[in-house]
Design an enzyme around this catalytic site. Structure first.
Site, mmCIF file in Angstrom:
data_model
loop_
_atom_site.group_PDB
_atom_site.id
_atom_site.type_symbol
_atom_site.label_atom_id
_atom_site.label_comp_id
_atom_site.label_asym_id
_atom_site.label_seq_id
_atom_site.Cartn_x
_atom_site.Cartn_y
_atom_site.Cartn_z
ATOM 1 N N ASP A 30 -44.235 3.970 -5.822
ATOM 2 C CA ASP A 30 -45.201 2.880 -6.003
ATOM 3 C C ASP A 30 -46.526 3.452 -6.520
ATOM 4 O OD1 ASP A 30 -45.388 -0.223 -4.637
ATOM 5 O OD2 ASP A 30 -47.280 0.767 -5.193
ATOM 6 N N HIS A 98 -37.513 -6.291 -6.024
ATOM 7 C CA HIS A 98 -37.741 -4.897 -5.636
ATOM 8 C C HIS A 98 -37.761 -4.775 -4.125
ATOM 9 C CE1 HIS A 98 -41.656 -6.858 -6.223
ATOM 10 N NE2 HIS A 98 -42.081 -6.137 -5.198
ATOM 11 N N HIS A 100 -39.171 -2.208 -1.133
ATOM 12 C CA HIS A 100 -40.063 -1.095 -0.799
ATOM 13 C C HIS A 100 -39.384 -0.221 0.256
ATOM 14 C CE1 HIS A 100 -43.804 -3.284 -2.320
ATOM 15 N NE2 HIS A 100 -42.966 -4.292 -2.167
HETATM 16 P P1 AMP Z 1 -44.865 -6.851 -4.154
HETATM 17 O O1 AMP Z 1 -46.234 -7.125 -3.578
HETATM 18 O O2 AMP Z 1 -43.785 -6.859 -3.134
HETATM 19 O O3 AMP Z 1 -44.566 -7.709 -5.368
HETATM 20 O O4 AMP Z 1 -44.935 -5.335 -4.635
HETATM 21 C C1 AMP Z 1 -45.211 -4.939 -5.934
HETATM 22 C C2 AMP Z 1 -45.503 -3.469 -5.880
HETATM 23 O O5 AMP Z 1 -45.441 -2.934 -7.185
HETATM 24 C C3 AMP Z 1 -46.891 -3.130 -5.317
HETATM 25 O O6 AMP Z 1 -46.754 -2.292 -4.166
HETATM 26 C C4 AMP Z 1 -47.569 -2.400 -6.490
HETATM 27 O O7 AMP Z 1 -48.394 -1.342 -6.060
HETATM 28 C C5 AMP Z 1 -46.374 -1.903 -7.275
HETATM 29 N N1 AMP Z 1 -46.614 -1.660 -8.682
HETATM 30 C C6 AMP Z 1 -47.245 -2.470 -9.568
HETATM 31 N N2 AMP Z 1 -47.259 -1.922 -10.795
HETATM 32 C C7 AMP Z 1 -46.592 -0.728 -10.685
HETATM 33 C C8 AMP Z 1 -46.279 0.312 -11.603
HETATM 34 N N3 AMP Z 1 -46.629 0.259 -12.900
HETATM 35 N N4 AMP Z 1 -45.610 1.389 -11.141
HETATM 36 C C9 AMP Z 1 -45.257 1.476 -9.833
HETATM 37 N N5 AMP Z 1 -45.535 0.521 -8.925
HETATM 38 C C10 AMP Z 1 -46.192 -0.567 -9.344
#
Ligand code: AMP
Ligand code: ZN
Length: 112
Positions: A30, A98, A100
């Site tokens: 992340d 996704h 986590h």
């Molecule tokens: P959610 O809030 O469950 O939609 O999680 C989305 C996650 O994607 C967040 O923890 C962000 O920090 C992560 N994120 C957003 N853009 C990127 C990126 N380019 N590379 C890696 N993680 C990302």
């Protein structure tokens, strides 16, 4: 899907090295980690979230990959949390399914 950030990461068009990859999924760290280990697992095929009713074999596979990611990161025995957000109230910000994988420290007990 065009203009989907995680589709581009899955295709290797942007982003850093993958933590894990196979024919169905990609895992990568992340960009804004909430813990020492914070890795995301995504399907290569686009789907927004659980409302799209992704294939059960894919969902089962992702949970097995969560264990594999935890093993790769060295937190399978210390413990880890698998979190998956759907929609606005859950705080979903990227609308490509996704999961986590979070760990590497003692996590807070709160769930909501
Ligand atoms: P959610 O809030 O469950 O939609 O999680 C989305 C996650 O994607 C967040 O923890 C962000 O920090 C992560 N994120 C957003 N853009 C990127 C990126 N380019 N590379 C890696 N993680 C990302
Ligand atoms: Zn996508």
């Amino acid at each position: 899907m065009q203009d989907c950030l995680f589709c581009k990461i899955a295709a290797g068009e942007i982003g850093g090295p993958h933590v894990y990859e196979d024919e169905m999924v990609v895992a990568f760290d992340d960009i804004s980690p909430q813990a020492p280990v914070h890795t995301l697992i995504i399907p290569k095929q686009h789907c927004a979230n659980l409302n799209d009713e992704p294939d059960v074999a894919l969902l089962g596979h992702i949970l097995q990959v969560a264990h594999e990611v935890a093993r790769i990161k060295g937190i399978d025995q210390s413990g880890y949390r698998v979190v998956q957000n759907n929609g606005p109230d859950a705080g979903q910000t990227v609308f490509h399914l996704h999961f986590h994988v979070i760990g590497g420290k003692e996590l807070s007990l709160g769930m909501a």
